[in-house]
Design an enzyme around this catalytic site. Sequence first.
Site, mmCIF file in Angstrom:
data_model
loop_
_atom_site.group_PDB
_atom_site.id
_atom_site.type_symbol
_atom_site.label_atom_id
_atom_site.label_comp_id
_atom_site.label_asym_id
_atom_site.label_seq_id
_atom_site.Cartn_x
_atom_site.Cartn_y
_atom_site.Cartn_z
ATOM 1 N N GLN A 11 0.728 -1.158 0.158
ATOM 2 C CA GLN A 11 -0.008 0.169 -0.067
ATOM 3 C C GLN A 11 0.977 1.277 -0.019
ATOM 4 O OE1 GLN A 11 -3.520 -0.733 2.241
ATOM 5 N NE2 GLN A 11 -4.156 1.460 2.475
ATOM 6 N N SER A 91 3.967 -6.634 2.706
ATOM 7 C CA SER A 91 2.688 -6.436 3.115
ATOM 8 C C SER A 91 1.610 -7.093 2.444
ATOM 9 C CB SER A 91 2.609 -4.962 3.702
ATOM 10 O OG SER A 91 1.289 -4.850 4.543
ATOM 11 N N LEU A 92 0.782 -6.054 1.761
ATOM 12 C CA LEU A 92 -0.355 -6.665 0.943
ATOM 13 C C LEU A 92 0.352 -7.092 -0.462
ATOM 14 C CD1 LEU A 92 -2.612 -6.238 -1.272
ATOM 15 C CD2 LEU A 92 -1.721 -4.092 -1.599
ATOM 16 N N ARG A 116 -9.315 -7.845 3.750
ATOM 17 C CA ARG A 116 -8.066 -7.625 4.635
ATOM 18 C C ARG A 116 -8.030 -6.188 4.933
ATOM 19 N NH1 ARG A 116 -2.832 -6.271 3.738
ATOM 20 N NH2 ARG A 116 -1.039 -6.975 5.047
ATOM 21 N N HIS A 200 0.083 -3.240 10.852
ATOM 22 C CA HIS A 200 1.439 -4.062 11.414
ATOM 23 C C HIS A 200 1.777 -3.605 13.100
ATOM 24 C CE1 HIS A 200 1.683 -6.126 7.684
ATOM 25 N NE2 HIS A 200 1.802 -4.576 7.039
ATOM 26 N N GLN A 249 1.018 -12.019 9.645
ATOM 27 C CA GLN A 249 1.485 -10.783 9.151
ATOM 28 C C GLN A 249 0.948 -9.390 9.228
ATOM 29 O OE1 GLN A 249 0.016 -9.381 5.470
ATOM 30 N NE2 GLN A 249 1.987 -9.996 4.254
#
Length: 312
Positions: A11, A91-92, A116, A200, A249
């Site tokens: 992102q 991440s994503l 998500r 996170h 994660q």
Amino acid sequence: MSVLAFLFPGQGSQAPGMGLELARHFTPAREVFEEADAALGFGLSKLCFEGPAEELQLTANTQPAILAVSVAAARVLEEKGIRPDYVAGHSLGEYSALVAARALNLTDALRLVRKRGEYMQEAVPVGQGAMAALLGLESGAVDEICREAAENEVVSVANLNSPEQVVIAGHHGAVERAIELAKARGAKRAMLLNVSAPFHCSLMKPAADRLAIDLDAAAIRDPRFPLVNNADAALVRTAEAVRDGLKRQVASPVKWSESMLALRREGAELFVEAGPGKVLSGLMRQIDRKARTVRASDMASLEEAVEAVQPQ
């Protein structure tokens, strides 16, 4: 041929117009966007190609949009005979990497990241959380700053992006206190990020719990190419390990710098950033200047990537 890794952005890399050239010129990319629109039941492709930026920046839209563009780029590279030896995603981007490695099918991945994004946004009311980038401080110093700044709130390391860049996340007040401490202790820069939730960190635990149910129901296969995951910066080769890493994660720090060094130890020499933006290429220059990095997001960069992988 050099050992090749595909890297997939997270992102923050989104921008209206992304993916448009790929869809116009390549059937595999066009098919990705058609599948995305059908999977989600709305015009994700139009949002990618035209915006508006405000709608594209909504987390529940951003995540499937970046995934679609990233997978489209990877599919075009595949059509040109370019396949990675390893994959990783920030991440994503880990979901994009898993689609490229055939551990997840595209429709399932799109629906998962849409949820998500919704879960992450709903975990903390808008305005209560924040993230900040701290430049020029070691991770140990940032840990100490977070402990001091917390004052019974949450603030912790969210992304270990490079030796020069650490991102923190938590309650808004605690993050602001950490910024002031970082400046006082010699940070080159310390600035709030324009994000809609504190990703996170432990505030994402409700989102992680909700997503775990969806991940348990998802069809996940052993990846064709080894993945270096975010949660552990470890090589992952089985569906079970993929699922476990994705569950952890959401509320765990992204160990990006360590992940890239793990790929270097595996012999990776050339890295292709498949998807919008150039964030990961920039981070790689901070992590290891000897690594070769190219991008694949539009016609010009795609041609450069093909030339780098398949020199004449």
